[in-house]
Design an enzyme around this catalytic site. Structure first.
Site, short mmCIF file in Angstrom:
data_model
loop_
_atom_site.label_atom_id
_atom_site.label_comp_id
_atom_site.label_asym_id
_atom_site.label_seq_id
_atom_site.Cartn_x
_atom_site.Cartn_y
_atom_site.Cartn_z
N TYR A 1 44.55 22.96 32.33
CA TYR A 1 44.64 24.53 32.65
C TYR A 1 44.46 24.93 32.05
CZ TYR A 1 47.23 28.74 33.52
OH TYR A 1 47.45 29.68 33.71
N GLY B 1 44.14 35.87 44.65
CA GLY B 1 45.41 35.19 43.99
C GLY B 1 46.57 36.16 44.27
N ASP C 1 31.31 33.21 43.70
CA ASP C 1 31.99 32.28 43.09
C ASP C 1 31.84 31.69 41.77
OD1 ASP C 1 32.23 28.62 42.48
OD2 ASP C 1 32.00 28.52 44.84
N LEU C 2 33.27 31.39 40.71
CA LEU C 2 32.60 31.41 39.80
C LEU C 2 31.27 30.07 39.63
CD1 LEU C 2 36.61 31.43 38.56
CD2 LEU C 2 34.76 33.43 38.18
N LYS D 1 42.02 26.99 29.98
CA LYS D 1 41.61 29.28 29.55
C LYS D 1 41.90 29.02 27.90
CE LYS D 1 44.06 31.98 33.15
NZ LYS D 1 43.73 32.83 33.51
N ALA E 1 46.63 39.04 42.17
CA ALA E 1 44.91 39.23 42.13
C ALA E 1 45.82 40.97 43.10
CB ALA E 1 44.24 38.88 42.44
N ARG F 1 35.60 33.29 47.23
CA ARG F 1 35.12 32.36 48.05
C ARG F 1 34.11 32.33 49.23
NH1 ARG F 1 36.81 27.07 45.60
NH2 ARG F 1 38.92 28.04 46.04
N SER G 1 53.34 28.81 41.23
CA SER G 1 54.64 29.13 40.44
C SER G 1 55.90 29.36 41.49
CB SER G 1 54.26 30.03 39.86
OG SER G 1 54.29 31.15 40.74
#
Length: 354
Positions: A164, A14, A67-68, A168, A17, A36, A206
Site C-alpha cells: 500500500y 468506496g 477499470d484502473l 500510494k 468516495a 468496475r 479501517s
C-alpha cells in the site's frame, strides 16, 4: 447540468468516495462515478441517500464502468467533466504475496486517469493520497516525531516497505510529475486512519478496528496508535480543495490527533460496557519476531516502537473549522457498524455482575 458543473469521482463504491459524492451533490454539483461493475450502482445510490437524503440525488448521480488497469471507458467518463476526484484505491487487510496486486492499480490507475483527463481538457484533479506517502523512510525507529506536508516518504530507506505504501507513494509521485509536465491543477489529500460513520454495509477495512474490538474478534491489541480522521472531514476537504484555488499545487494532511489502540478500546468500553472488548496487548518483541519470520505484518511493523504525529492544522485551515473529534470518529463508527449488522455473530456480550 447544475451551475457548478459535473465532477468525476473514481472508485465510487468506496468508503470515502460515497461521502465525497454526497458532499458534492449537497453542494450543487452533478456527479459521475466510476465503478468496475455497474451492478453496484443501486447500492451506491442508496448509500449516498443514507448520507444526504436529497430528492434530486438520483438525477444528479450517474455511473460509468471503468477499470484502473484498462483504457476502456475512461474517454467517455471524461465527457463534459469539469473536475476529477481520484479516490479509487486498492486496500487489503493482509499484506499480499504479490505486491503488484496493490501497486499496479495505484500507479497505473493514477497515470491512466491523469492522461485521460489531459486528453479531454480537464485540468482540475483532487487526488486521495495517504499519510503513507509522508511519514516513512525517515530513520524514525523509536520515540515521537511530527510530520508535515513537507515530508515525503523515502521508499529506498524503508526497512520493510509494504504494498500500500509503495503504491500510494509512487502514484502520488506520478501524479505530481504528470501535472507539472502538462499544466494540470493538482491537489493531494493525505488521510490518516479513516474512521467515522459507515454509510452502508459495504464499508472500509479501517472500521474493522472498531468492529473487531466490539465483537471480540480482536483477541489482543497492537501496542501502537495512529492519527485518526473522520470520513466526513476527509470528504469535506476534497470539496474545499476543489472550491479554493489556493489549494492548487498543495498537499494537505487530513489528520487529527494521535490516538493509541488502547485508548480506542477504552472509549468503546465506556460506551459499550457489555461488549467483550479485550484488554490484552501484543508486545513489540513478538511483532518483530513475526516480521523476521516472514509474517504478514509489514503494514504496521514500521510503526512499532514509535509515535508519529501528523500536523493537520493546514487541513483545518482549508476546511475553515476544527476537525471532528477522534472520540466522535470512533463512536460514530461503532454506532453504524452495530446498526448495519457488521459485528461477528460469534460475539457474546459479557455478563455484568449483579
Amino acid at each position: 447540468m447544475s451551475n457548478k458543473g459535473l465532477v468525476l469521482v473514481t472508485g465510487a463504491s468506496g468508503f470515502v468516495a460515497k461521502y465525497v459524492i454526497a458532499g458534492l451533490i449537497s453542494g450543487g454539483y452533478e456527479v459521475r462515478g466510476t465503478l468496475r461493475d455497474l451492478k453496484k450502482a443501486d447500492s451506491v445510490r442508496q448509500a449516498v441517500a443514507n448520507i444526504c437524503p436529497i430528492d434530486s440525488a438520483r438525477s444528479q448521480l450517474e455511473f460509468v464502468e471503468t477499470d484502473l488497469l484498462a483504457d476502456a471507458g475512461w474517454a467517455a467518463a471524461m465527457n463534459d467533466v469539469s473536475a476529477i476526484m481520484h479516490v479509487a484505491a486498492t486496500v487489503v487487510k493482509i499484506e499480499p504475496k504479490d505486491a503488484d496486486s496493490v501497486v499496479r492499480p495505484a500507479v497505473e490507475g493514477t497515470r491512466r486517469v491523469m492522461e485521460a483527463a489531459h486528453a479531454a481538457g480537464v485540468r482540475r484533479v483532487i487526488l486521495t493520497s495517504s499519510i503513507a506517502t509522508v511519514g516513512y523512510g525517515h530513520g524514525h525507529k523509536s520515540g515521537e516525531r511530527t510530520y508535515t506536508e513537507q515530508h515525503f516518504t523515502n521508499l529506498d530507506a524503508m526497512a520493510k516497505p509494504w504494498a500500500y505504501c509503495i503504491g500510494k507513494t509512487r502514484a502520488e509521485q506520478a501524479a505530481w510529475s504528470y501535472a507539472r509536465a502538462n499544466d494540470m491543477a493538482l491537489t493531494t489529500i493525505h488521510p490518516g486512519m479513516i474512521l467515522g460513520p459507515a454509510s452502508d454495509q459495504d464499508t472500509s477495512i479501517s472500521l474493522g478496528l472498531v468492529s473487531g474490538l466490539l465483537d471480540g474478534s480482536t483477541p489482543a491489541m497492537l501496542n501502537m496508535g495512529f492519527a485518526v480522521i473522520d470520513v466526513r472531514d476527509v470528504a469535506a476537504m476534497h470539496i474545499a480543495a476543489l472550491e479554493n484555488d489556493e489549494s492548487i499545487g498543495e498537499r494537505y494532511l487530513a489528520t487529527n490527533r494521535y490516538i493509541h489502540f488502547t485508548e480506542v478500546a477504552e472509549i468503546l468500553r465506556q460506551k459499550y460496557p457489555d461488549r467483550p472488548i479485550t484488554r490484552k496487548v501484543v508486545p513489540d518483541w513478538m511483532l518483530r519476531i513475526m516480521a523476521r519470520m516472514g509474517a504478514p505484518v509489514r503494514q504496521i511493523i514500521n510503526d512499532v516502537g514509535n509515535v508519529k504525529h501528523f500536523e493537520g492544522r493546514k487541513g483545518e485551515r482549508l476546511l475553515g473549522r476544527p476537525y471532528i473529534s477522534a472520540e466522535e470518529a470512533v463512536l460514530s463508527a461503532a454506532e453504524t457498524v452495530t446498526r448495519f449488522g457488521l459485528l461477528s455473530d460469534k460475539a457474546v456480550p459479557k455478563r455484568r455482575s449483579a
